[in-house]
Design a protein around this motif. Structure first.
Motif, short mmCIF file in Angstrom:
data_model
loop_
_atom_site.label_atom_id
_atom_site.label_comp_id
_atom_site.label_asym_id
_atom_site.label_seq_id
_atom_site.Cartn_x
_atom_site.Cartn_y
_atom_site.Cartn_z
N UNK A 97 5.64 -28.19 -96.85
CA UNK A 97 4.55 -28.30 -96.84
C UNK A 97 4.23 -29.81 -97.43
N UNK A 98 5.96 -29.69 -98.40
CA UNK A 98 5.34 -30.93 -99.27
C UNK A 98 5.98 -32.13 -98.52
N UNK A 99 6.84 -32.40 -97.16
CA UNK A 99 6.40 -33.66 -96.82
C UNK A 99 6.01 -33.40 -95.65
N UNK A 100 5.65 -34.85 -94.76
CA UNK A 100 5.64 -34.76 -93.77
C UNK A 100 6.60 -34.44 -92.32
N UNK A 101 6.06 -34.69 -91.10
CA UNK A 101 7.46 -34.63 -90.36
C UNK A 101 8.47 -35.28 -90.84
N UNK A 102 8.21 -36.54 -90.47
CA UNK A 102 9.19 -37.68 -90.35
C UNK A 102 10.43 -37.46 -91.65
N UNK A 103 9.82 -36.31 -92.12
CA UNK A 103 10.61 -36.65 -94.03
C UNK A 103 11.35 -35.12 -93.55
N UNK A 104 10.83 -34.00 -92.92
CA UNK A 104 11.50 -32.63 -92.60
C UNK A 104 13.36 -32.62 -92.95
N UNK A 105 13.64 -33.52 -92.30
CA UNK A 105 15.03 -33.65 -92.29
C UNK A 105 15.63 -33.49 -93.72
N UNK A 106 15.40 -35.20 -93.98
CA UNK A 106 15.46 -35.03 -95.78
C UNK A 106 15.54 -34.12 -96.44
N UNK A 107 14.35 -34.04 -96.74
CA UNK A 107 13.43 -32.92 -97.64
C UNK A 107 15.05 -31.18 -97.28
N UNK A 108 14.76 -30.64 -95.96
CA UNK A 108 16.04 -29.72 -95.85
C UNK A 108 16.85 -29.89 -96.10
N UNK A 144 19.34 -36.37 -88.61
CA UNK A 144 18.61 -35.47 -88.07
C UNK A 144 17.18 -35.86 -87.82
N UNK A 145 16.50 -37.29 -88.81
CA UNK A 145 15.52 -36.84 -88.87
C UNK A 145 15.98 -38.41 -87.90
N UNK A 146 16.79 -39.69 -87.71
CA UNK A 146 17.12 -40.98 -87.08
C UNK A 146 17.21 -40.42 -85.75
N UNK A 147 18.47 -39.65 -85.54
CA UNK A 147 19.77 -39.42 -84.60
C UNK A 147 18.44 -38.46 -83.72
N UNK A 148 17.87 -37.36 -84.14
CA UNK A 148 17.68 -36.13 -83.52
C UNK A 148 18.49 -35.11 -83.40
N UNK A 149 18.00 -34.05 -82.69
CA UNK A 149 18.93 -32.63 -82.94
C UNK A 149 20.29 -32.17 -82.69
N UNK A 150 20.28 -33.31 -81.18
CA UNK A 150 20.98 -32.54 -80.43
C UNK A 150 22.17 -32.90 -80.60
N UNK A 151 22.49 -34.99 -81.17
CA UNK A 151 22.91 -35.64 -81.28
C UNK A 151 23.85 -35.20 -82.77
N UNK A 152 22.90 -33.96 -84.01
CA UNK A 152 24.04 -33.70 -84.63
C UNK A 152 24.31 -32.57 -84.41
N UNK A 203 12.30 -43.28 -85.34
CA UNK A 203 14.11 -44.01 -85.08
C UNK A 203 14.50 -45.00 -86.08
N UNK A 204 13.75 -46.22 -86.13
CA UNK A 204 14.30 -47.71 -86.88
C UNK A 204 14.61 -47.55 -88.54
N UNK A 205 15.31 -48.21 -89.12
CA UNK A 205 15.26 -48.53 -90.73
C UNK A 205 16.83 -48.50 -90.35
N UNK A 206 17.41 -49.23 -91.79
CA UNK A 206 18.71 -49.21 -92.25
C UNK A 206 18.58 -48.98 -93.51
N UNK A 207 19.44 -49.27 -95.02
CA UNK A 207 19.87 -48.94 -96.17
C UNK A 207 17.89 -49.10 -96.52
#
Length: 486
Positions: free
Chosen positions: A360-371, A90-98, A220-224
């Motif tokens: 509130x413990x995580x910034x927006x770009x980590x919300x999917x992972x934290x959830x 979700x953090x990388x690909x977006x909601x619609x694709x997932x 939206x970038x990154x790897x391992x």
């Protein structure tokens, strides 16, 4: 809210207004969020469909209690195991694709379960269903944070959970009678059509975020390295871990009851008719929906109520379970069973409190992972209890008192972890609040505004440049911004 953006001024948030970087909300946001929630609604119908067909599944596939529990165990094992990968997706690909992939998978799984000729094939179908189901809830949470102001976060999460319980209600009130009326294959295959119904608007109309609130390209970038960093940084936050244990401790008693063992327990151990047992399961769902609204309003107004609500729900659940299991003669009176089902309805809303610690413990770009990390908690507990109850029933000759005692063991474990983590998590959350200042007192903003109005010297006070104030690293909840949480 969007990844990589500065959080809204706490003064505005605390006052109940949206910050300048907040998504606008409004009618379009409700429509887009509604499409996502409809997908989640269907996923919950499919997830809980076995709860009204447990006895029929045992007869159809010629299996005992332990093998029957493996259906739900495998489904939840896949679901729990997919949470972190789905959060990263979700953090990388977006909601619609997932969400689209999830809808395709859980529809195929439900259809496969309808047509399965053997126990092994049916297991594979439930695993596929669990994989698709795992992609829905985190995606819906992300839609809420992308399309609505931050102050709406707790309420939108509770509303999503409420709609999910409505899906459970459909399983109990609609799928159960249809199953007994037209048979296994027709009922499950017919229900699979609902997946196709929600897939169409999902593909055509759903958008990940409103215009101007998308994540920056770097998100939206990154790897391992990106994957490891997302997981490590999310897990390092005490709020994320506290959220996981709150979810772990609160969700599973009702999940186990509704997903598989409630109907057999009420019929075989309590001597109720199928219709009466179905009515009590419906009561759990109805109570969940009503209490979801109550919990959402309470938490939205007083963040300090999160821990008391969670622990109070756990304590009351344990008390009622103990009273039912220990009742002399084995058959508890209807008033006690009814009270138990009403209290079990609070487990779902209480589990949503876990996300109100992780958010509130995580910034927006980590919300999917934290959830995703948080959402693993309740499903790990449910999976463990489902298996333990099935094994103990077979080992003890269907002694439900012994089998359901597993609930108390896991609740004790969860409460101990909540008590261990809460002080540190709340202190860090409060520190973030103290680290932000009202918009009118911020050096950079004041300087920029003054500089635009009166030249470069306007941003200075007494000939000295105003110091920039630190920015928060995560989005504060409205009630915690700018003050310490008790």
């Amino acid at each position: 809210m969007s990844a990589g953006r500065t959080s809204p001024p706490p003064a505005a948030a605390a006052a109940g207004g949206a910050g300048p970087e907040d998504p606008p909300g409004g009618g379009r946001a409700v429509a887009v969020w509604g499409i996502g929630v409809a997908v989640y609604f269907v996923a919950v119908i499919f997830r809980t469909s076995l709860g009204v067909a447990g006895l029929e599944a045992a007869d159809r596939f010629h299996v005992g209690a332990s093998a029957l529990s493996v259906f739900s165990l495998l489904q939840l094992l896949v679901y729990a195991g997919m949470q972190i990968p789905v959060g990263l997706m979700v953090d990388r690909l977006g909601t619609k694709k997932v969400l689209t992939l999830g809808a395709v998978l859980f529809t195929a799984g439900q259809l496969g379960f309808a047509l399965a000729p053997s126990y092994e094939t049916a297991l594979a179908a439930r695993a596929l269903l669990g994989c698709g189901d795992a992609m829905t809830f985190i995606s819906v949470l992300r839609l809420g944070t992308r399309w609505f102001p931050a102050r709406r976060g707790p309420l939108m999460a509770q509303l999503a959970g409420l709609v999910g319980m409505a899906g459970n209600l459909v399983s109990t009130l609609v799928l159960g009678p249809v199953l007994h009326g037209i048979g296994w294959t027709a009922a499950f295959a017919g229900s699979a059509a609902a997946g196709l119904v929600v897939l169409v608007p999902l593909v055509l109309f759903l958008r990940d975020h409103p215009a101007g609130h998308g994540p920056p390209p770097a998100a939206r970038t990154g790897g391992a390295g990106f994957v490891r960093r997302q997981i490590k940084e999310s897990w390092s936050e005490p709020g994320t871990r506290l959220g996981l244990w709150v979810h772990f401790t609160t969700q599973f008693p009702a999940m186990v009851f509704l997903l598989l063992w409630g109907m057999p327990f009420l019929i075989e151990a309590q001597g109720l008719t199928r219709s009466t047992a179905g009515g009590l399961l419906t009561l759990v769902v109805a109570s969940n929906m009503a209490l979801g609204l109550v919990y959402g309003q309470i938490i939205g107004r007083r963040q300090s109520s999160r821990i008391p609500l969670a622990l109070g729900t756990v304590g009351l659940t344990a008390l009622l379970w103990g009273a039912v299991l220990a009742y002399p003669g084995g058959h508890a009176p209807m008033w006690l069973l009814t009270t138990l089902c009403l209290v079990l309805g609070g487990c779902g809303p209480a589990s949503m409190i876990g996300f109100d610690f992780a958010r509130p413990a995580n910034p927006a770009e980590r919300q999917g992972t934290a959830s995703g990390i948080t959402n693993m908690g309740g499903f790990i507990a449910s999976m463990t209890t489902l298996l333990a109850v099935g094994v103990l029933l077979d080992a003890t000759g269907d002694d439900y008192r012994i089998a359901f005692s597993t609930v108390f063991v896991l609740e004790a474990l969860g409460v101990s972890r909540i008590l261990s983590l809460r002080r540190r998590a709340l202190s860090r959350e409060a520190a973030r609040g103290r680290g932000t200042v009202p918009a009118q007192a911020r050096g950079p903003q004041a300087g920029q505004a003054s500089g635009q109005a009166g030249g470069p010297q306007a941003g200075q006070a007494g000939g000295r440049q105003a110091e920039p104030q630190p920015r928060p690293t995560a989005w504060p909840l409205p009630e915690t911004a700018g003050r310490e949480t008790p």
